[in-house]
Design a protein around this motif. Structure first.
Motif, mmCIF file in Angstrom:
data_model
loop_
_atom_site.group_PDB
_atom_site.id
_atom_site.type_symbol
_atom_site.label_atom_id
_atom_site.label_comp_id
_atom_site.label_asym_id
_atom_site.label_seq_id
_atom_site.Cartn_x
_atom_site.Cartn_y
_atom_site.Cartn_z
ATOM 1 N N LEU A 122 0.825 -1.202 0.000
ATOM 2 C CA LEU A 122 0.000 0.000 0.000
ATOM 3 C C LEU A 122 0.865 1.260 0.000
ATOM 4 O O LEU A 122 0.531 2.255 -0.667
ATOM 5 C CB LEU A 122 -0.934 0.007 1.203
ATOM 6 C CG LEU A 122 -1.974 -1.122 1.270
ATOM 7 C CD1 LEU A 122 -2.909 -0.898 2.446
ATOM 8 C CD2 LEU A 122 -2.764 -1.219 -0.029
ATOM 9 N N ASP A 123 1.958 1.221 0.739
ATOM 10 C CA ASP A 123 2.873 2.372 0.759
ATOM 11 C C ASP A 123 3.432 2.642 -0.641
ATOM 12 O O ASP A 123 3.547 3.808 -1.054
ATOM 13 C CB ASP A 123 4.024 2.126 1.738
ATOM 14 C CG ASP A 123 3.567 2.104 3.187
ATOM 15 O OD1 ASP A 123 2.459 2.593 3.473
ATOM 16 O OD2 ASP A 123 4.323 1.579 4.032
ATOM 17 N N TYR A 124 3.758 1.581 -1.366
ATOM 18 C CA TYR A 124 4.310 1.763 -2.710
ATOM 19 C C TYR A 124 3.226 2.240 -3.682
ATOM 20 O O TYR A 124 3.509 2.987 -4.613
ATOM 21 C CB TYR A 124 4.951 0.468 -3.208
ATOM 22 C CG TYR A 124 5.995 0.695 -4.280
ATOM 23 C CD1 TYR A 124 7.236 1.255 -3.951
ATOM 24 C CD2 TYR A 124 5.746 0.382 -5.609
ATOM 25 C CE1 TYR A 124 8.194 1.481 -4.933
ATOM 26 C CE2 TYR A 124 6.701 0.590 -6.596
ATOM 27 C CZ TYR A 124 7.922 1.153 -6.251
ATOM 28 O OH TYR A 124 8.868 1.391 -7.215
ATOM 29 N N THR A 125 1.978 1.829 -3.448
ATOM 30 C CA THR A 125 0.860 2.350 -4.235
ATOM 31 C C THR A 125 0.778 3.866 -4.111
ATOM 32 O O THR A 125 0.646 4.587 -5.104
ATOM 33 C CB THR A 125 -0.462 1.712 -3.763
ATOM 34 O OG1 THR A 125 -0.449 0.314 -4.070
ATOM 35 C CG2 THR A 125 -1.665 2.358 -4.444
ATOM 36 N N LEU A 126 0.865 4.361 -2.890
ATOM 37 C CA LEU A 126 0.820 5.803 -2.655
ATOM 38 C C LEU A 126 2.003 6.512 -3.310
ATOM 39 O O LEU A 126 1.856 7.589 -3.895
ATOM 40 C CB LEU A 126 0.802 6.092 -1.152
ATOM 41 C CG LEU A 126 -0.534 5.849 -0.459
ATOM 42 C CD1 LEU A 126 -0.356 5.861 1.054
ATOM 43 C CD2 LEU A 126 -1.549 6.901 -0.867
ATOM 44 N N TYR A 166 -6.579 6.484 -2.162
ATOM 45 C CA TYR A 166 -7.430 6.999 -1.082
ATOM 46 C C TYR A 166 -7.648 5.943 -0.007
ATOM 47 O O TYR A 166 -7.496 6.209 1.196
ATOM 48 C CB TYR A 166 -8.784 7.459 -1.621
ATOM 49 C CG TYR A 166 -9.788 7.632 -0.504
ATOM 50 C CD1 TYR A 166 -9.576 8.571 0.506
ATOM 51 C CD2 TYR A 166 -10.912 6.818 -0.414
ATOM 52 C CE1 TYR A 166 -10.472 8.705 1.564
ATOM 53 C CE2 TYR A 166 -11.807 6.941 0.628
ATOM 54 C CZ TYR A 166 -11.582 7.889 1.615
ATOM 55 O OH TYR A 166 -12.461 8.002 2.665
ATOM 56 N N TYR A 167 -8.001 4.731 -0.390
ATOM 57 C CA TYR A 167 -8.295 3.705 0.603
ATOM 58 C C TYR A 167 -7.041 3.231 1.327
ATOM 59 O O TYR A 167 -7.113 2.721 2.443
ATOM 60 C CB TYR A 167 -9.056 2.540 -0.036
ATOM 61 C CG TYR A 167 -10.511 2.879 -0.240
ATOM 62 C CD1 TYR A 167 -11.415 2.778 0.807
ATOM 63 C CD2 TYR A 167 -10.967 3.362 -1.459
ATOM 64 C CE1 TYR A 167 -12.745 3.126 0.640
ATOM 65 C CE2 TYR A 167 -12.294 3.715 -1.638
ATOM 66 C CZ TYR A 167 -13.176 3.597 -0.582
ATOM 67 O OH TYR A 167 -14.497 3.960 -0.746
ATOM 68 N N ALA A 168 -5.877 3.414 0.718
ATOM 69 C CA ALA A 168 -4.624 3.076 1.406
ATOM 70 C C ALA A 168 -4.263 4.124 2.444
ATOM 71 O O ALA A 168 -3.617 3.816 3.455
ATOM 72 C CB ALA A 168 -3.491 2.936 0.388
ATOM 73 N N SER A 169 -4.665 5.380 2.211
ATOM 74 C CA SER A 169 -4.228 6.474 3.071
ATOM 75 C C SER A 169 -5.318 7.032 3.970
ATOM 76 O O SER A 169 -5.043 7.520 5.075
ATOM 77 C CB SER A 169 -3.693 7.624 2.209
ATOM 78 O OG SER A 169 -4.746 8.193 1.440
ATOM 79 N N GLY A 170 -6.574 6.986 3.497
ATOM 80 C CA GLY A 170 -7.654 7.639 4.226
ATOM 81 C C GLY A 170 -7.591 9.156 4.151
ATOM 82 O O GLY A 170 -8.334 9.848 4.857
ATOM 83 N N LEU A 230 -7.654 13.123 -0.937
ATOM 84 C CA LEU A 230 -7.733 12.116 -1.993
ATOM 85 C C LEU A 230 -9.176 11.662 -2.206
ATOM 86 O O LEU A 230 -9.563 11.307 -3.317
ATOM 87 C CB LEU A 230 -6.834 10.930 -1.666
ATOM 88 C CG LEU A 230 -5.341 11.131 -1.918
ATOM 89 C CD1 LEU A 230 -4.545 9.914 -1.435
ATOM 90 C CD2 LEU A 230 -5.062 11.387 -3.390
ATOM 91 N N LYS A 231 -9.972 11.687 -1.150
ATOM 92 C CA LYS A 231 -11.403 11.366 -1.304
ATOM 93 C C LYS A 231 -12.075 12.417 -2.183
ATOM 94 O O LYS A 231 -12.895 12.088 -3.049
ATOM 95 C CB LYS A 231 -12.083 11.321 0.072
ATOM 96 C CG LYS A 231 -13.593 11.031 0.010
ATOM 97 C CD LYS A 231 -13.874 9.671 -0.593
ATOM 98 C CE LYS A 231 -15.289 9.177 -0.297
ATOM 99 N NZ LYS A 231 -16.323 10.035 -0.885
ATOM 100 N N THR A 232 -11.732 13.670 -1.989
ATOM 101 C CA THR A 232 -12.272 14.732 -2.841
ATOM 102 C C THR A 232 -11.845 14.521 -4.291
ATOM 103 O O THR A 232 -12.652 14.662 -5.221
ATOM 104 C CB THR A 232 -11.797 16.110 -2.351
ATOM 105 O OG1 THR A 232 -12.261 16.322 -1.016
ATOM 106 C CG2 THR A 232 -12.323 17.225 -3.249
ATOM 107 N N ALA A 233 -10.572 14.193 -4.483
ATOM 108 C CA ALA A 233 -10.074 13.932 -5.835
ATOM 109 C C ALA A 233 -10.826 12.762 -6.471
ATOM 110 O O ALA A 233 -11.200 12.814 -7.652
ATOM 111 C CB ALA A 233 -8.578 13.646 -5.799
#
Length: 487
Positions: free
Chosen positions: A93-97, A142-146, A150-153
């Motif tokens: 997930l960190d690498y996804t971000l 978004y779901y990796a970070s909360g 990113l939710k707005t994006a």
């Protein structure tokens, strides 16, 4: 070649090639459960993370903003998400971000970059298939970070996609979006885009449990996707429009660009690119993959269709057979054998205003919830369809019957323009025998018997008179008119 691997400042397919291969291997692992396959995928991903370390490399840097394979590579996050699901390691997930952050900071002609998404009024312009597949990465980030930004994006992204979506659910881009919203006649959609947006929606469906994504998936799959597939021959349209008046290479007969050959039917489309045909083979398996989901110890019939599922709930065996001809017939029967009590949740289609069932249920958040006791049980549901009048993003009228978009079929002459060594396969082009672009006349639509054939009266603008015309599911058509402007 060690001199080329991971050393780019321009177009490349490093991540895209890996994403494509590793998704296939993960599917094979899901089927075989062979640990060697999963280990190979983990090693390949680790190799990427070592050679392009998070925070200390720039995988998406390019001196040229107009790239293809480079930005396709953002879907490497599909692999990272699946590995997190299988292994539970936060590093994926960190690498996804990291990948999304790096993708967003460079000058690229891509719609999914963070700053562009935060501009609500900024129209999308990029290569359609890139845009619609990148929805998955924004959702994953978004779901990796909360992170609420990113939710707005993510929300803005989906709003923008709605402006690019036709009556059939097709996201336009032929092959570029070009800052223009959807149009049933002047904008086409690519079969790759159909698949990638469906994939993005099923991914969001699994993440959120929100039934709206199931409705979007069914609408796209049963209408745009089937409507871009030849109803009889083994071929598809690389590009297709909702209102399809001619299929001779260019959009609706505009053959001024000799290099535009995509508006035709072909089993290969070798003169354009051999990408849409393979993706046309992927779209149904992705639909099937998400037909059944779990929510805790509940079983969810998330996408309707004939199917069988065997699983465990509360550590006990459960099997369900779903018998139906949905969406062409709207009776759905669930035959259940279970070693435990559980709840069966059936997604209520957005169009279903009337439902018949002999079994009690509760409706929760758009799902019909049945309490199932240990043993065997049969549940029968009838979703009662009716013809409904709808409006597309331009205010043009179209008709639906249950989950199906209706179209007026146009008789056409067929020309086989190229033959292939395998008998029965050919490139096909179509010209209308007579072209009339009808207008909506405010008349009711009537079904002819029990068949999926309908009649209404539309205005012929050449004569100013109403004419009786036939409507049928657009997935059964080649040339057709789907939307109708007011007279």
């Amino acid at each position: 070649d060690e001199e080329l691997r991971y050393k780019f400042d321009n177009e490349n397919g490093e991540l895209w090639a890996k994403a494509t291969l590793l998704r296939g291997l993960l599917a094979w692992y899901d089927h075989t459960k062979d640990p060697k396959v999963l280990n190979a995928v983990e090693r390949a991903v680790d190799n990427v993370m070592v050679n392009w370390p998070a925070g200390a490399s720039q995988p998406f840097y390019s001196v040229n903003q107009y790239v293809g394979g480079l930005s396709h590579g953002l879907v490497f996050t599909d692999v990272l998400e699946q590995l997190y699901y299988l292994k539970g390691s936060q590093k994926y997930l960190d690498y996804t971000l990291f990948l999304y952050k790096d993708f967003s900071q460079h000058t690229l002609n891509e719609d999914a970059q963070y700053k562009k998404l935060m501009e609500q009024s900024l129209m999308m312009v990029g290569h359609g298939v890139h845009t619609y597949e990148h929805l998955r990465t924004v959702a994953a980030a978004y779901y990796a970070s909360g992170n609420p930004k990113l939710k707005t994006a993510l929300d803005n992204f989906q709003d923008k996609i709605l402006m690019e979506t036709t009556a059939s659910g097709g996201p336009v881009g032929d092959e570029w979006i070009l800052g223009k919203k959807a149009d049933a006649t002047s904008r086409g959609y690519e079969y790759c885009s159909l698949h990638e947006l469906l994939h993005s929606y099923v991914s969001l469906y699994a993440k959120t449990g929100s039934k709206e994504y199931g409705d979007k998936v069914e609408h796209l799959f049963f209408n745009a996707a089937q409507g871009a597939r030849h109803p009889e021959a083994s071929c598809i349209a690389y590009l297709k429009s909702d209102n399809s008046y001619e299929m001779t290479g260019g959009l609706n007969g505009n053959n001024s660009d000799a290099t535009q050959t995509r508006y035709k039917y072909s089993p290969v489309h070798q003169d354009a690119a051999v990408c849409c045909v393979p993706n046309a083979g992927r779209i149904a398996p992705y639909y099937v993959q998400y037909m059944w989901l779990k929510e805790g110890n509940d079983l969810v019939a998330s996408l309707l269709g004939p199917s069988e599922v065997s699983t465990t709930l509360n550590g006990k065996k459960v099997s369900v057979t779903e018998t139906t001809e949905y969406p062409y017939r709207n009776t759905v029967t669930f035959s259940i054998a279970s070693e435990t009590d559980f709840k069966l949740k059936v997604r209520k289609p957005v169009w279903a205003s009337k439902i018949k069932s002999g079994d009690k249920y509760q409706e929760e958040n758009g799902f019909l919830v049945f309490s199932i006791k240990k043993g065997t049980k049969t549940i029968k549901l009838d979703f009662v369809p009716e013809v409904k009048l709808q409006k597309d993003v331009n205010g043009e009228t179209y008709f639906t019957y249950g989950g199906l978009v209706l179209a007026h079929p146009i008789k056409a002459d067929e020309a086989k323009t190229k033959f292939f060594p395998l008998p029965g396969y050919a490139d096909l082009k179509y010209t209308p025998q007579q072209k009339v672009v009808y207008q909506y006349a405010g008349e009711k639509v009537k079904q002819k018997g029990n068949k999926l054939i309908f009649e209404t009266k539309l205005c012929n603008p050449a004569t100013g008179k109403k004419e009786t015309v036939t409507l049928q599911p657009m997935g059964e058509t080649i040339l057709r008119q789907v939307t109708f402007k007011d007279r």
